[in-house]
Design a protein around this motif. Structure first.
Motif, PDB file in Angstrom:
ATOM      1  N   ASP A  52      -2.006 -10.496   4.361  1.00  0.00           N
ATOM      2  CA  ASP A  52      -0.553 -10.405   4.271  1.00  0.00           C
ATOM      3  C   ASP A  52       0.074 -11.791   4.156  1.00  0.00           C
ATOM      4  N   THR A  53      -0.438 -12.734   4.934  1.00  0.00           N
ATOM      5  CA  THR A  53       0.105 -14.091   4.874  1.00  0.00           C
ATOM      6  C   THR A  53      -0.122 -14.677   3.483  1.00  0.00           C
ATOM      7  N   LEU A  54      -1.303 -14.445   2.941  1.00  0.00           N
ATOM      8  CA  LEU A  54      -1.588 -14.891   1.572  1.00  0.00           C
ATOM      9  C   LEU A  54      -0.592 -14.273   0.606  1.00  0.00           C
ATOM     10  N   GLY A  55      -0.397 -12.957   0.740  1.00  0.00           N
ATOM     11  CA  GLY A  55       0.500 -12.242  -0.168  1.00  0.00           C
ATOM     12  C   GLY A  55       1.913 -12.796  -0.116  1.00  0.00           C
ATOM     13  N   ARG A  56       2.312 -13.243   1.066  1.00  0.00           N
ATOM     14  CA  ARG A  56       3.687 -13.743   1.194  1.00  0.00           C
ATOM     15  C   ARG A  56       3.813 -15.178   0.725  1.00  0.00           C
ATOM     16  N   THR A  57       2.724 -15.922   0.702  1.00  0.00           N
ATOM     17  CA  THR A  57       2.860 -17.350   0.436  1.00  0.00           C
ATOM     18  C   THR A  57       2.339 -17.831  -0.920  1.00  0.00           C
ATOM     19  N   ILE A  58       1.318 -17.163  -1.508  1.00  0.00           N
ATOM     20  CA  ILE A  58       0.749 -17.786  -2.711  1.00  0.00           C
ATOM     21  C   ILE A  58       1.747 -17.856  -3.860  1.00  0.00           C
ATOM     22  N   ASN A  59       2.701 -16.965  -3.909  1.00  0.00           N
ATOM     23  CA  ASN A  59       3.670 -17.000  -5.000  1.00  0.00           C
ATOM     24  C   ASN A  59       5.088 -16.894  -4.458  1.00  0.00           C
ATOM     25  N   PRO A  87       8.920 -17.438  -3.625  1.00  0.00           N
ATOM     26  CA  PRO A  87       9.423 -16.404  -2.721  1.00  0.00           C
ATOM     27  C   PRO A  87       9.049 -14.979  -3.142  1.00  0.00           C
ATOM     28  N   TYR A  88       8.255 -14.836  -4.220  1.00  0.00           N
ATOM     29  CA  TYR A  88       7.879 -13.470  -4.605  1.00  0.00           C
ATOM     30  C   TYR A  88       6.655 -13.027  -3.813  1.00  0.00           C
ATOM     31  N   GLU A  89       6.594 -11.740  -3.552  1.00  0.00           N
ATOM     32  CA  GLU A  89       5.463 -11.215  -2.799  1.00  0.00           C
ATOM     33  C   GLU A  89       4.352 -10.766  -3.731  1.00  0.00           C
ATOM     34  N   THR A  90       3.136 -11.124  -3.406  1.00  0.00           N
ATOM     35  CA  THR A  90       1.997 -10.573  -4.126  1.00  0.00           C
ATOM     36  C   THR A  90       1.560  -9.339  -3.326  1.00  0.00           C
ATOM     37  N   PRO A  91       1.414  -8.168  -3.978  1.00  0.00           N
ATOM     38  CA  PRO A  91       1.082  -6.953  -3.213  1.00  0.00           C
ATOM     39  C   PRO A  91      -0.208  -7.143  -2.413  1.00  0.00           C
ATOM     40  N   ILE A  92      -0.144  -6.761  -1.157  1.00  0.00           N
ATOM     41  CA  ILE A  92      -1.287  -6.955  -0.276  1.00  0.00           C
ATOM     42  C   ILE A  92      -2.479  -6.119  -0.732  1.00  0.00           C
ATOM     43  N   ALA A  93      -2.173  -4.929  -1.297  1.00  0.00           N
ATOM     44  CA  ALA A  93      -3.266  -4.077  -1.769  1.00  0.00           C
ATOM     45  C   ALA A  93      -4.064  -4.790  -2.859  1.00  0.00           C
ATOM     46  N   ALA A  94      -3.350  -5.559  -3.696  1.00  0.00           N
ATOM     47  CA  ALA A  94      -4.036  -6.294  -4.768  1.00  0.00           C
ATOM     48  C   ALA A  94      -4.935  -7.372  -4.170  1.00  0.00           C
ATOM     49  N   ILE A  95      -4.408  -8.069  -3.182  1.00  0.00           N
ATOM     50  CA  ILE A  95      -5.208  -9.138  -2.559  1.00  0.00           C
ATOM     51  C   ILE A  95      -6.468  -8.567  -1.904  1.00  0.00           C
ATOM     52  N   VAL A  96      -6.265  -7.458  -1.157  1.00  0.00           N
ATOM     53  CA  VAL A  96      -7.408  -6.846  -0.484  1.00  0.00           C
ATOM     54  C   VAL A  96      -8.439  -6.364  -1.507  1.00  0.00           C
ATOM     55  N   SER A  97      -7.952  -5.785  -2.604  1.00  0.00           N
ATOM     56  CA  SER A  97      -8.885  -5.266  -3.605  1.00  0.00           C
ATOM     57  C   SER A  97      -9.660  -6.389  -4.280  1.00  0.00           C
ATOM     58  N   ILE A  98      -8.966  -7.516  -4.533  1.00  0.00           N
ATOM     59  CA  ILE A  98      -9.651  -8.635  -5.174  1.00  0.00           C
ATOM     60  C   ILE A  98     -10.770  -9.155  -4.272  1.00  0.00           C
ATOM     61  N   MET A  99     -10.496  -9.172  -2.964  1.00  0.00           N
ATOM     62  CA  MET A  99     -11.543  -9.595  -2.038  1.00  0.00           C
ATOM     63  C   MET A  99     -12.602  -8.505  -1.875  1.00  0.00           C
TER      64      MET A  99
END
Lengths: 281, 336
Positions: free
Chosen positions: B298-305, B307-319
């Motif tokens: 979630d922290t990654l999703g909020r910070t990598i891009n 002020p836009y949010e990267t969907p957490i589901a996408a981050i989890v799936s990529i990992m």
């Protein structure tokens, strides 16, 4: 009177009746071997004796009580099972796996007591697996692994131990090692051993009592001399066997055999051929 | 003697270390975000000091969100661990075996037919849906005597998930609810508030406590069902009970964040590398690791891009995907 027996036992698997009207008695403190062709209901009988499958009708009594009505944990203190070729131990160490033999003696959160640890070490000692205590079960050879599972059953401290083909997948030396261990446990500790074996000569050599099954029914039960005879083998396996005496153990032994002519269309005859071939042992 | 020493680091130390890791990750997740807030302001906000703006960001946005991340991570990780233990399938995961898709489909049903339903009702629908998804997938798995291979079960899970997702989308389109349905199911922690947490967290906590209480039974069951019966386990009650725990955890997690695959797969496997294969150790460790993992994602999703949010589901799936392939490759030995 013996502690364990069945009355008119019927067991079905899916829609098929596998064990039919079967009444047997398991002699206390002896080694009983169940033999018979593939699909005759050996394993099913063993599974129902150990409450893994519940029978369709009939009864199984241990110490005068129906096992289906008995508390399963209580039963686990009286009988231990070693299923046919248990799967991988999921990375547990030998010591951990054997410690589960103490499961029936623990309460829900149970930690192992000093006595539990003693029993575990004793079971490892008797089965010659103490040196592997901290190794993963899955890293051991087939024979070692089988001895570890037997150690787990021993840690249950049950008077009766059931084994379903404990020698499958083992080479000749390891087969003998496992069977001698069981015989030793029977003699030294008076444990009642009930096992399914495929090899007639091993059955004859290690059993005090043999139950020969065919189509879910007992063809003959009794001592090795009574069961390992040409006529019984003809009836059970559809083979024409020549029986001699093992020169070392004096037990009856199937020296050689042929398929019975005219019956070769019987599927049982063919399959029993493949398994009874270990008579060359 | 050829004995190998027992693991030197006792389990307790590992737990303490993991807890410290969780606390550290929790602080990191509160500090980092689209709005720049300093560590001392976070502390001030938590202790009801500091300026009003950072205080409301921390207390009303980040704090509930991170609490949600933690409980969802724990819930999915433990649900996955229990499923892996019960089915002896190293690929078991509530997202992969149809539970979350089932919960999603039932959510869509609830949105369509009970538009005024409150949060609690929605959650109950999620439980129902998770139970339906699991029953269908395992029903297919039980169609063959002796069961299908783990990989086939995953295929069945994928097929059933696709069907259930299609149902959810169909309902969305037919009732002109696509936006509402996808808002639930896209998988996100955006907009999590204390009200939702108050309703859902107790169920997740109950599931986690039950999982801890029955972790020893789970280890026995994971050996092999026949062995479990032989050792005196009452499998006829233990199995349904564990099933209910999985449904509670997976259903509640979907009610909070929607679709989220791979966490239940990954976390227990990572945990096994640290604490071995006894579920008495795996379950508590999965609770902590699951929480850490979700906080991190979630922290990654909020910070990598930002002020836009990267969907957490996408981050989890990529990992998760490479991990899935790794477990697949290890196959039978994945548990050791």
């Amino acid at each position: 009177m013996n502690r364990l027996f069945t009355n008119d036992l019927n067991v079905s698997y899916d829609a098929d009746l596998i064990v039919k009207e079967l009444s047997i008695e398991i002699p206390d403190q002896q080694v009983t071997t169940i033999i018979g062709p593939n699909g005759c209901g050996k394993s099913t009988l063993l599974k129902s004796l150990t409450r893994i499958i519940s029978p369709a009708s009939g009864s199984i009594l241990l110490d005068g009580k129906h096992i289906s009505k008995e508390n399963t944990k209580k039963l686990a203190k009286k009988m231990a099972i070693l299923p046919q070729s248990p799967e991988s131990a999921n990375g547990l160490t030998v010591g951990e796996l054997v410690s589960f033999g103490r499961f029936p003696y623990q309460n829900h959160f149970g930690r192992l007591s000093k006595r539990d640890y003693e029993v575990i070490d004793w079971a490892l000692e008797v089965t010659g697996t103490i040196d592997f205590k901290y190794r993963q079960v899955d890293s051991l050879s087939g024979g070692q692994r089988q001895r570890v599972w037997i150690a787990m059953a021993l840690a249950q401290e049950s008077e009766i131990i059931f084994l379903d083909e404990p020698t499958t997948y083992l080479d000749m030396a390891h087969q003998l090692e496992v069977l001698e261990l069981l015989k030793q446990l029977n003699i030294d500790q008076k444990r009642t051993i009930v096992m399914v074996l495929h090899d007639l000569n091993q059955a004859a050599r290690f059993a005090d009592y043999i139950v020969a099954l065919k189509d879910g029914q007992v063809v003959k039960s009794g001592t090795c001399e009574e069961v390992i005879t040409p006529s019984v083998l003809k009836d059970v396996f559809q083979i024409d066997a020549e029986i001699g005496k093992d020169p070392r153990t004096n037990k009856p032994m199937c020296l050689t055999y042929n398929l019975l002519k005219g019956d070769s269309n019987d599927e049982n005859a063919n399959s029993s051929y493949a398994y009874a071939i270990s008579a060359s042992y | 003697m050829k004995t190998r020493k027992q693991p030197i680091l006792p389990f307790l130390y590992k737990m303490v270390a993991a807890m410290l890791g969780l606390v550290a990750m929790f602080i990191v997740s509160l500090v980092f975000g689209a709005a720049e807030i300093e560590v001392k302001d976070v502390w001030a906000a938590l202790t009801s000091g500091g300026d009003i703006e950072s205080r409301s960001i921390i207390q009303e946005i980040r704090l509930p969100r991170e609490v949600a991340a933690m409980v969802v991570g724990s819930a999915l990780a433990v649900a996955g661990a229990i499923m892996q233990g019960m089915t002896r399938n190293p690929l078991a995961d509530p997202g992969l075996l149809g539970l979350t898709a089932g919960a999603n489909a039932m959510l869509a049903v609830a949105l369509a037919f009970l538009p005024s339903a409150n949060y609690f009702v929605m959650m109950v629908f999620c439980f129902l849906g998770a139970a339906i998804g699991a029953t269908v997938v395992f029903g297919i798995g039980a169609m063959k005597k002796g069961g299908f291979s783990p990989f086939r079960i995953v295929l069945a899970g994928a097929a059933v998930s696709a069907l259930l997702t299609a149902i959810a989308e169909g309902i969305g389109i037919y009732f002109k609810l696509s936006k509402e349905v996808s808002m639930w199911t896209a998988g996100g922690l955006i907009g999590t508030n204390w009200n939702q947490l108050q309703i859902i967290v107790p169920f997740i906590l109950a599931g986690l406590v039950l999982a801890l209480l029955f972790s020893k039974q789970l280890t026995v069951l994971s050996l092999n069902e026949e062995v479990a019966i032989g050792l005196g386990q009452n499998t006829k009650t233990i199995k349904p009970l564990l099933f209910i725990v999985v449904i509670l955890l997976a259903g509640a997690a979907v009610a909070l964040v929607g679709n989220m695959a791979f966490i239940g797969l990954m976390v227990p496997h990572i945990v096994r590398a640290f604490v071995g294969t006894d579920y008495r150790a795996i379950i508590p460790m999965s609770i902590i690791f699951g929480a850490i993992f979700m906080l991190m994602a979630d922290t990654l999703g909020r910070t990598i891009n930002a002020p836009y949010e990267t969907p957490i589901a996408a981050i989890v799936s990529i990992m998760g995907l490479p991990f899935f392939l790794l477990v697949l490759r290890k196959g039978e030995r994945a548990f050791s």
